[in-house]
Scaffold this motif. Structure first.
Motif, PDB file in Angstrom:
ATOM      1  N   ALA A  59       0.838  -1.200   0.000  1.00 52.38           N
ATOM      2  CA  ALA A  59       0.000   0.000   0.000  1.00 52.38           C
ATOM      3  C   ALA A  59       0.873   1.250   0.000  1.00 52.38           C
ATOM      4  O   ALA A  59       0.603   2.219  -0.717  1.00 52.38           O
ATOM      5  N   ALA A  60       1.926   1.205   0.793  1.00 52.53           N
ATOM      6  CA  ALA A  60       2.818   2.364   0.862  1.00 52.53           C
ATOM      7  C   ALA A  60       3.449   2.625  -0.497  1.00 52.53           C
ATOM      8  O   ALA A  60       3.480   3.764  -0.987  1.00 52.53           O
ATOM      9  N   VAL A  61       3.910   1.558  -1.133  1.00 52.70           N
ATOM     10  CA  VAL A  61       4.530   1.708  -2.448  1.00 52.70           C
ATOM     11  C   VAL A  61       3.521   2.281  -3.449  1.00 52.70           C
ATOM     12  O   VAL A  61       3.820   3.208  -4.200  1.00 52.70           O
ATOM     13  N   GLY A  62       2.308   1.735  -3.432  1.00 53.92           N
ATOM     14  CA  GLY A  62       1.266   2.199  -4.355  1.00 53.92           C
ATOM     15  C   GLY A  62       0.946   3.666  -4.153  1.00 53.92           C
ATOM     16  O   GLY A  62       0.854   4.438  -5.116  1.00 53.92           O
ATOM     17  N   LEU A  63       0.793   4.066  -2.903  1.00 51.06           N
ATOM     18  CA  LEU A  63       0.462   5.467  -2.621  1.00 51.06           C
ATOM     19  C   LEU A  63       1.599   6.395  -3.050  1.00 51.06           C
ATOM     20  O   LEU A  63       1.366   7.462  -3.611  1.00 51.06           O
TER      21      LEU A  63
END
Ligand SMILES: Nc1ncnc2c1ncn2[C@@H]1O[C@H](COP(=O)(O)OP(=O)(O)OP(=O)(O)O)[C@@H](O)[C@H]1O
Ligand SMILES: [Mg+2]
Lengths: 264, 361
Positions: free
Chosen positions: A248-252
């Motif tokens: 999720a962090a990477v995507g955001l």
């Protein structure tokens, strides 16, 4: 009283929205909550809380190795897919090349073929050419799957590129290779970063293709799958939570990057 | 002196459509030359052929005496200023200007010096580190100009570079462009469909129509002695009086226009009695008066419309069989033209004649 009826459509829309959000988040929340449970069984009630499961996961050699393996495969297939996808997109917008529609259709095909079918056909393909299952085969499978997404993203960006930017570069003394690396590629930059992160996530997440093409070394999803078959435990929840948070962090971050680049 | 640019019988067609036909054009070094013509007449195509982005179907293009017809754009010593600037969006202003210099292999110190010099020329020193998106239209225009000038091209090509600017800024840029051209002594080849722009800046105007050169000359000549109806109509406002030659007197021709005898300078033609000619009568050459003028050409007319334009009034005067003449009247003179009936007068030497190409007599 009249007000209540007048507001009914809006109220129900809002209600549906919240219900959907709940439906979306509840399973994830439960999964996360269980990872902090100080007991061996995944079930309510949660009596005591603990971080022990995380400590255990972080020391789990199998888990760490699977992570590393997944990341390596993701990196390799992303690199290959981005190079290939950009090249195909350039071909599609290039002047004087015939059959651009066909190239586009072929490039996009892997995105719509069901994962199962694509996995089986790839398996048959590699055994036909006598390629062993394992790392190379997995990378090949993930690359084929990821190329369409790169093509579409690069193509969208290329089509919005003013046609005479490359002309201007050529005019100022750049040959076509220099013009590509100094003008086209930087212009594509934000789209490619977005595409690459998407490729990474696709690859990390992929189970079916990996399952059919893989050898004995497990990737992350395969490891979790194997563990789940041995029975649920909060340790698996902790693993899954870690994966969720990181992806999720990477995507955001990717979203933030592309958005910032787009405002330029 | 050898011309910097030569188009030698150049033809370019797209499929069956001929965009440029048998173009022959020589451009002298250090001149501001404008290709002027209506939309689709082949101006951009000519410019792009010189830039190396299109290859002629036949003919040759020479640059400084060398045949460059088939040389790719990056190997030609010309640079283009594009209509929408085409600045590299991910590079700072300084980087944009340095681009061409880097590719020519200059050392960093030289590049740095040249970039600051050019930025100073257009007063953009303080903007060196900004991105193109952080500049105004006029500033981008200047950067595009400096980027193209940086590698010191033999000829600078400008394809309607001012058309994206508003009227006020455009006028200001016209003057600035001209002064930069004079300061640098470069040959400028400028493309526009705006005749006013062409008249303001050019040393030489090349009027194009349907892929061919219609007429070429300095602004004064083109305005004062248009060689064809097309040029007369395209450059400035014109009244055209189709007349028949009666005879000649010295360097003037006597003509019959709807029963009125008028005289006009022959403008290099040798008309014979019975020939049909157009008399080119510019609105500002007309003098309107209430009383009949004593000398010169004069026709009785009726004022049909008055349009106040600030520093002058534009009158539409109906003469003869319903022909409308457009006349400019000074504010001081308008007050004397109260009635509808007036006299339209002009001096024969303020007009010129052009042959009627379609006449069969
Ligand atoms: N790539 C092309 N393919 C086909 N036809 C073209 C192409 N480029 C130009 N033409 C045609 O050639 C003719 C000349 O075009 P050109 O762009 O030189 O006109 P122009 O004088 O620059 O007009 P404008 O003032 O509108 O820019 C036009 O009729 C145009 O339709
Ligand atoms: Mg044009």
């Amino acid at each position: 009283m009249r007000n209540m009826f007048a507001d009914a459509p809006r109220t129900s829309l809002t209600a549906i929205y919240w219900a959907f959000l709940l439906y979306l988040l509840l399973p994830l929340t439960l999964m996360m909550a269980m990872s902090f449970k100080d007991a061996n069984f995944v079930a309510f009630p949660i009596g005591d809380w603990t971080l022990d499961w995380y400590a255990k996961v972080m020391q789990d050699k199998q888990f760490l190795e699977a992570c590393l393996y997944s990341v390596m495969i993701a990196a390799a297939s992303t690199l290959a897919a981005t190079t290939l996808g950009t090249w195909i997109a350039m071909l599609i917008v290039a002047e004087g090349i015939k059959g651009q529609v066909i190239i586009f259709a072929l490039a996009c095909l892997p995105a719509v073929v069901p994962g199962m079918i694509s996995a089986i056909s790839l398996r048959i393909f590699i055994s036909t050419i006598d390629m062993p299952t394992g790392t190379a085969a997995i990378i090949l499978g993930h690359t084929v799957h990821a190329v369409p997404f790169v093509v579409v993203m690069a193509l969208t960006r290329l089509r919005s590129m003013p046609g005479n930017l490359v002309d201007a570069a050529r005019d100022l003394g750049a040959d076509s290779i220099v013009a590509f690396f100094r003008v086209t590629l930087p212009y594509l930059g934000p789209a490619l970063v977005g595409g690459m992160i998407f490729c990474v996530l696709l690859s990390i997440d992929d189970f079916v293709r990996t399952f059919f093409l893989g050898g004995y070394r497990p990737t992350l999803p395969m490891l979790i799958f194997a563990k789940v078959q041995g029975g649920m435990s909060p340790e698996i929840n902790a693993m899954a939570t870690l994966v969720l948070v990181v992806t999720a962090a990477v995507g955001l971050y990717a979203e933030y990057m592309t958005r910032r680049a787009r405002t330029r | 002196m050898q011309p910097v640019v030569q188009f030698d019988n150049v033809t370019k067609s797209y499929g069956k459509h001929v965009a440029v036909e048998n173009l022959n054009l020589s451009i002298e070094a250090g001149k501001f030359v404008t290709l002027l013509g209506p939309s689709g007449c082949g101006k951009s195509t000519s410019l792009r052929m010189l830039g190396g982005f299109e290859t002629p179907n036949s003919g040759r293009i020479l640059l400084g005496g060398k045949d460059v017809t088939r040389v790719p754009p990056n190997k030609r010593n010309v640079n283009i200023v594009f209509q929408d600037y085409a600045l590299f969006p991910h590079m700072s202003i300084a980087k944009n200007i340095a681009f061409g210099l880097e590719l020519k292999g200059f050392d960093n110190q030289h590049i740095h010096r040249r970039v600051s010099e050019l930025l100073e020329l257009v007063q953009l020193q303080d903007y060196a580190k900004r991105l193109p998106s952080e500049l105004s239209g006029g500033q981008r225009q200047r950067v595009a100009l400096m980027r193209a000038l940086a590698p010191d091209p033999e000829v600078l090509l400008l394809d309607e570079p001012l058309s994206a600017l508003d009227a006020k800024l455009r006028q200001q840029m016209q003057i600035e462009l001209k002064s930069i051209q004079e300061k640098t002594g470069k040959t400028f080849m400028f493309v526009t469909h705006d005749q006013e722009e062409a008249l303001t800046m050019s040393d030489t105007i090349v009027v194009m129509n349907k892929g061919r050169i219609e007429q070429m000359g300095d602004p004064n000549t083109l305005y004062g002695r248009p060689g064809s109806v097309f040029v007369a109509n395209f450059i400035g406002e014109t009244n055209l009086l189709r007349s028949t030659v009666v005879g000649t007197e010295g360097d003037q021709a006597a003509l019959n226009w709807n029963g009125v005898t008028i005289k006009a300078a022959q403008g290099g033609l040798t008309p014979k009695a019975g020939d049909h000619l157009y008399v080119v009568l510019r609105p500002e050459a007309i003098h309107c008066s209430a009383a009949e003028p004593e000398s010169g050409n004069r026709i009785k007319g009726k004022i049909r419309q008055r349009v106040f334009k600030g520093n002058h009034t534009s009158l539409s005067v109906e003469v003869g069989d319903g022909t409308m003449l457009n006349a400019l009247v000074h504010p001081a003179d308008v007050s004397q033209l109260n009635g509808e009936e007036i006299w339209v007068g002009w001096k024969p030497e303020t007009t010129t004649v052009i042959p009627d190409r379609h006449a069969h007599n």
